[in-house]
Motif scaffolding. Structure first.
Motif, PDB file in Angstrom:
ATOM      1  N   MET A  12       8.881 -19.860  -2.288  1.00 45.33           N
ATOM      2  CA  MET A  12      10.157 -20.243  -2.889  1.00 45.33           C
ATOM      3  C   MET A  12      10.944 -18.973  -3.200  1.00 45.33           C
ATOM      4  O   MET A  12      10.508 -18.152  -4.007  1.00 45.33           O
ATOM      5  CB  MET A  12       9.913 -21.056  -4.165  1.00 45.33           C
ATOM      6  CG  MET A  12       9.017 -22.260  -3.960  1.00 45.33           C
ATOM      7  SD  MET A  12       8.888 -23.319  -5.421  1.00 45.33           S
ATOM      8  CE  MET A  12       8.096 -22.194  -6.563  1.00 45.33           C
TER       9      MET A  12
ATOM     10  N   LEU B 126      15.329 -18.568  -6.287  1.00 47.96           N
ATOM     11  CA  LEU B 126      15.122 -19.687  -7.202  1.00 47.96           C
ATOM     12  C   LEU B 126      16.294 -19.863  -8.161  1.00 47.96           C
ATOM     13  O   LEU B 126      16.929 -18.883  -8.583  1.00 47.96           O
ATOM     14  CB  LEU B 126      13.822 -19.497  -7.983  1.00 47.96           C
ATOM     15  CG  LEU B 126      12.563 -19.817  -7.160  1.00 47.96           C
ATOM     16  CD1 LEU B 126      11.327 -19.190  -7.789  1.00 47.96           C
ATOM     17  CD2 LEU B 126      12.395 -21.312  -7.015  1.00 47.96           C
TER      18      LEU B 126
ATOM     19  N   VAL C 114      12.390 -21.672 -14.087  1.00 45.71           N
ATOM     20  CA  VAL C 114      13.349 -20.656 -13.657  1.00 45.71           C
ATOM     21  C   VAL C 114      14.367 -20.477 -14.776  1.00 45.71           C
ATOM     22  O   VAL C 114      15.186 -21.362 -15.043  1.00 45.71           O
ATOM     23  CB  VAL C 114      14.046 -21.056 -12.348  1.00 45.71           C
ATOM     24  CG1 VAL C 114      14.956 -19.918 -11.873  1.00 45.71           C
ATOM     25  CG2 VAL C 114      13.020 -21.413 -11.282  1.00 45.71           C
TER      26      VAL C 114
ATOM     27  N   ASP D 238      15.598 -25.590 -10.048  1.00 45.70           N
ATOM     28  CA  ASP D 238      14.302 -25.704  -9.386  1.00 45.70           C
ATOM     29  C   ASP D 238      13.170 -25.872 -10.399  1.00 45.70           C
ATOM     30  O   ASP D 238      12.026 -26.089 -10.022  1.00 45.70           O
ATOM     31  CB  ASP D 238      14.015 -24.473  -8.528  1.00 45.70           C
ATOM     32  CG  ASP D 238      14.961 -24.339  -7.352  1.00 45.70           C
ATOM     33  OD1 ASP D 238      15.396 -23.204  -7.073  1.00 45.70           O
ATOM     34  OD2 ASP D 238      15.261 -25.365  -6.712  1.00 45.70           O
TER      35      ASP D 238
END
Length: 119
Positions: free
Chosen positions: A86, A89, A117, A93
């Motif tokens: 990922m 971010l 995040v 998320d």
């Protein structure tokens, strides 16, 4: 029975990266689909990414529009492990990320790993 164990979650700043892992053990067949889902508080579970293990779809992947270009799903067949890389971010998320394996004997789920995040 199949057991799935996720790892790799944590706290990351916006724009950062994390790599999630999902290790499968037990009676894993050679033909399966593995998925990453996520569920944010008060939200429905969302399918994030999928990868196939068989036939003409071998290794093919699919992503939710919200993560295309930022997330990459991959697998290590020898270790029966699926990864979710990922990047870039965003606060949206933030969720618990769960992996699932679907094969002839049914669909199996891990316990999830939390991704936050935030700055």
């Amino acid at each position: 029975q199949v057991q799935l164990v996720e790892s790799g979650g944590g706290l990351v700043q916006p724009g950062g990266s994390l790599r999630l892992s999902c290790a499968a053990s037990g009676s894993v067949f050679s033909i399966y689909v593995m998925n990453w889902y996520r569920q944010a508080p008060g939200q429905q579970r969302e399918l994030v990414a999928s990868i196939n293990s068989y036939g003409s779809s071998y290794g093919s992947t699919d992503y939710a529009d919200s993560v295309k270009g930022r997330f990459t799903i991959s697998k290590d067949n020898a270790k029966n492990t699926v990864f979710l890389q990922m990047n870039s971010l965003k606060p949206e998320d933030t969720a618990v990320y769960l992996c699932s394996l679907r094969q002839r004997t049914g669909t199996y789920w891990g316990q999830g790993t939390k991704v936050t995040v935030s700055s």
